[in-house]
Structures are given as structure tokens and as C-alpha cells.
Design an enzyme around this catalytic site. Structure first.
Site, PDB file in Angstrom:
ATOM      1  N   HIS A 311       0.879  -1.054   0.016  1.00 53.43           N
ATOM      2  CA  HIS A 311       0.278  -0.058  -0.285  1.00 53.43           C
ATOM      3  C   HIS A 311       0.660   1.415  -0.152  1.00 53.43           C
ATOM      4  O   HIS A 311       0.488   2.678  -0.546  1.00 53.43           O
ATOM      5  CB  HIS A 311      -0.983   0.222   1.024  1.00 53.43           C
ATOM      6  CG  HIS A 311      -2.281   1.318   1.631  1.00 53.43           C
ATOM      7  ND1 HIS A 311      -2.841   1.403   1.359  1.00 53.43           N
ATOM      8  CD2 HIS A 311      -1.576   2.612   1.700  1.00 53.43           C
ATOM      9  CE1 HIS A 311      -3.580   2.688   1.033  1.00 53.43           C
ATOM     10  NE2 HIS A 311      -2.637   3.444   1.451  1.00 53.43           N
ATOM     11  N   GLU A 312       2.075   1.363   0.779  1.00 56.78           N
ATOM     12  CA  GLU A 312       3.001   2.826   1.419  1.00 56.78           C
ATOM     13  C   GLU A 312       3.763   2.799  -0.395  1.00 56.78           C
ATOM     14  O   GLU A 312       4.085   3.362  -0.560  1.00 56.78           O
ATOM     15  CB  GLU A 312       3.705   2.391   2.221  1.00 56.78           C
ATOM     16  CG  GLU A 312       2.178   2.478   4.094  1.00 56.78           C
ATOM     17  CD  GLU A 312       1.877   4.118   4.104  1.00 56.78           C
ATOM     18  OE1 GLU A 312       1.916   5.229   3.618  1.00 56.78           O
ATOM     19  OE2 GLU A 312       0.310   3.348   3.980  1.00 56.78           O
ATOM     20  N   ASP A 326      -5.609   7.733  -1.572  1.00 58.29           N
ATOM     21  CA  ASP A 326      -6.410   6.975  -0.787  1.00 58.29           C
ATOM     22  C   ASP A 326      -7.526   7.900  -0.612  1.00 58.29           C
ATOM     23  O   ASP A 326      -8.520   8.328  -0.498  1.00 58.29           O
ATOM     24  CB  ASP A 326      -5.885   7.386   0.041  1.00 58.29           C
ATOM     25  CG  ASP A 326      -4.859   6.279   0.937  1.00 58.29           C
ATOM     26  OD1 ASP A 326      -4.102   5.766   0.944  1.00 58.29           O
ATOM     27  OD2 ASP A 326      -3.781   7.456   1.035  1.00 58.29           O
TER      28      ASP A 326
END
EC number: 3.4.24.39
Length: 378
Positions: A311-312, A326
Site C-alpha cells: 500500500h505505502e 487514498d
């Protein structure tokens, strides 16, 4: 016959687990919640959020225009078309066991105002006209509850602001004090104690493997790509594969193009932030929750350290250009995004890469078959 009745019951249970939400036009859902942007100073903006519906709204502010952290609340463009760099943070929040204090209750026809300065997190380096817009979805719980049941969409007016770049540069940016130290001073190795370094290296190494496998799967698994990215064409599959391979490539502490810290040097962690990224710096900072997550989850679509790394990683321009934002968290929201928004949403890549966890969802339901069969015989 009763067996097939029981099997049908299992099928009924499975259907909600595997059915895909239908992507909705976010603009078409802009009647319940409205957001109006008003200039409140040279670079100050007031966002007026109004509940136009007939029922109260219980709104979760994470990664929305209501977020109190120095996050991306509005899209900013300059009249000459030049890119306005975002200098703030992109946090990943823990959405489990939400508490009442994390929500804002908005009664029918009521409004709440949020004031923010765009110069604190945007590089307004040109004189001239800037256009601001806000678009997204806010998670909603039942009035008085804390379980997310839906999202309300919003799309603001376009606010034009004439800005003097020299005056904007006088506004203290959110992370100037931290970034002015230089990378060497911002990364003291002694902060990464052996236990944390071991955990982070393990998460990065396994994220490399998972993302690499997902990149290969994206080339051939048309339906799985459609499930998470709302398109089946070869171009989409190729792009998803390319991005996952790139995310795999930056998941390293050894000279990669993304810097993975062991600490919260900027001191922006809060009790609900798992980790956060500075896309302008290609830096990722874990918070205490990151170390508390399981290395690899065995629960359906739950957060873990491997998924957090993916995700990061998607938030960093050195991995994905333009970097992912996001637009929505979690399986239900991520798979309800339009194709364009899904391609630019960090959680879609983490969820796609960890899609094998869906097996556990199905397994739990199939384990219920004997009980359903017994019930069907009563």
C-alpha cells in the site's frame, strides 16, 4: 434433496462474500452530502460540509476533506497546466474497532466547517490563478454506531484563487522543520533497533515476493483484474502488472529508490495511523500500529505488514507515477471505485496482491456446511 437445499444455503452465504459492488458515479451521489469551497484568506480555504438528506450522518473523517492531518484535501491545478506538487502526508489508517470519538455527527440540513491552508502542503511556486476542487467519499456508520455501513460521495464547486507565489512561500509548510535536516540526519541508524529492523526487512522481502507474484498474475487473470480495477483489456492488465512489479522493486532497505524508516521522525503518528508516506520525498514512516500488525494475516482482507508495505509503496512516485492516492479503504470501497479511481488507489494494489486471502473467506463459510445441513434436516 435436503443436501442441495443446504448447499444452496451455503451459496447464498457465499454470494455476498464474492459479489462485486457496482461502481457508482460519484458525481451522481452528490445530493446527500455537499461540499462548498470558499476562500478565507490568501491561501486559506473554508470547506462547508452540509447534510442535505433527511437522516443524520455519522461521518468518519479519515483521508477526506474533514481530516485534521496535513493530508491532501483538495486537488490543486495551475492555470498554465503545470503540476502542483503535494508536500503533505498520505497516512494509512487502522479501520478496526472504530470508536465514537472518530466520527462527526451531522444532523439533517446541518453543516460543519473545516478551515485549512493549501500552502502548508502544496508547492504554490507560480503566480497566477489556481483552481481547487474536492471529490471523494466519506465512510458512514449508523447513527450512534461505529461499524461502517456505506459511503457518501461528495464533489465540490471549483474554487479559483489568484495567488502571489512570494506571499504563499511565507506560509510555514507542515514539514519544513523536518525536511530541512537532510536525509542523513533524518535517519539515525540506532533508532532502527534489531527487532524492528528484522520485522521491517521481513515485511519488505515478503512484499517483494507477493507483489512479484501478483504482477505475473495480473497478466493472465482477467477476472481478478476486473474485480479490483474494473477493466479486462490487455492495456489495463499490463499497467497493473507493471506497477506491482515496480512496487516490488522499491520494497528494500538496501539502496532502493524509496526510503523506509523505522521511526516516526516527523512525529505525525497518531493512535490510528499505521504508517504514512511523503510522496514528495519517496519516504515511508511506520507508526507503532505497524509493529503490532501481524506479519501476514489469515483473515479476509485484513491489514497486515506485508499489505501495508505494498500500500505505502504505491504512494511513492519512484514506484508508481503518478503516485497513488487514498480514494477508498478496504475491499468493499476499493472494488466499488471506477476504473480510473481504482487505478490510482493504493489499497487496490495491496488488496489485489493479497487476493489469495479470499480463500480463507470461502473456507470459513464452507466449514459452516455441516451445521447448515443439520439445520436443513430439522
Amino acid at each position: 434433496m435436503k443436501f442441495f437445499t443446504a448447499l444452496a444455503a451455503v451459496g447464498a452465504l457465499l454470494a455476498p462474500a464474492v459479489a462485486l459492488p457496482t461502481p457508482a458515479s460519484e458525481a451522481s451521489h452528490n445530493q446527500t452530502l455537499s461540499v462548498r469551497l470558499v476562500r478565507a484568506g490568501h491561501t486559506m480555504v473554508r470547506a462547508i460540509v452540509t447534510n442535505n438528506g433527511e437522516r443524520p450522518l455519522h461521518l468518519l473523517s479519515f483521508n477526506t476533506i474533514m481530516d485534521e492531518n496535513p493530508t491532501s484535501k483538495v486537488d490543486v491545478s495551475h492555470e498554465d497546466g503545470g503540476e502542483v506538487e503535494f508536500l503533505g502526508m498520505l497516512p494509512r489508517y487502522d479501520l478496526s474497532d472504530l470508536t465514537e470519538d472518530l466520527f462527526t455527527r451531522l444532523a439533517p440540513k446541518d453543516s460543519v466547517e473545516h478551515l485549512f491552508d493549501i500552502a502548508t502542503v502544496h508547492d504554490l511556486k507560480w503566480d497566477g490563478k489556481y483552481t481547487l476542487t474536492a471529490r471523494g467519499a466519506i465512510p458512514v456508520a449508523e447513527d450512534g454506531g461505529t461499524d461502517i455501513i456505506d459511503h457518501v460521495y461528495y464533489e465540490s464547486n471549483a474554487l479559483e484563487m489568484d495567488i502571489d507565489a512570494r506571499k504563499a512561500a511565507m506560509v510555514p509548510r507542515a514539514f519544513d522543520d523536518y525536511f530541512s535536516k537532510g536525509l542523513d540526519k533524518r535517519r539515525p541508524l540506532d533508532i532502527c533497533n534489531p527487532m524492528k529492523e528484522k520485522a521491517l526487512r521481513a515485511a519488505l522481502q515478503d512484499a517483494q515476493k507477493v507483489a512479484t507474484e501478483a504482477a505475473a498474475a495480473a497478466q493472465n487473470n482477467t477476472e481478478k483484474v476486473f474485480e479490483f480495477f474494473r477493466a479486462r483489456d490487455p492495456g489495463t492488465r499490463k499497467e497493473v502488472s507493471k506497477r506491482l512489479a515496480s512496487i516490488s522493486g522499491v520494497a528494500t532497505m538496501d539502496g532502493g529508490s524509496v526510503t523506509w524508516f523505522c521511526s516516526d521522525g516527523p512525529r505525525r503518528c497518531s493512535p490510528r495511523i499505521i504508517a504514512y508516506t511523503f510522496p514528495a520525498r519517496n519516504e515511508v514512516h511506520p507508526c507503532s500500529l505497524f509493529w503490532q500488525l501481524p506479519h501476514r494475516t489469515n483473515e479476509c482482507h485484513r491489514q497486515d505488514r506485508i499489505g501495508t508495505v505494498i500500500h505505502e509503496g504505491a504512494h511513492n512516485p519512484n514506484a508508481v507515477t503518478p503516485h497513488c492516492k487514498d480514494h477508498g479503504y478496504g475491499y468493499n470501497r476499493a472494488t466499488a471505485l471506477s476504473h480510473q479511481r481504482a487505478m490510482g488507489n493504493a489499497d487496490n494494489y495491496a488488496l489485489f496482491a493479497n487476493a489469495r486471502q479470499l480463500v480463507f473467506c470461502l473456507l470459513h463459510l464452507f466449514l459452516a456446511l455441516p451445521f447448515i445441513y443439520i439445520f436443513a434436516n430439522f
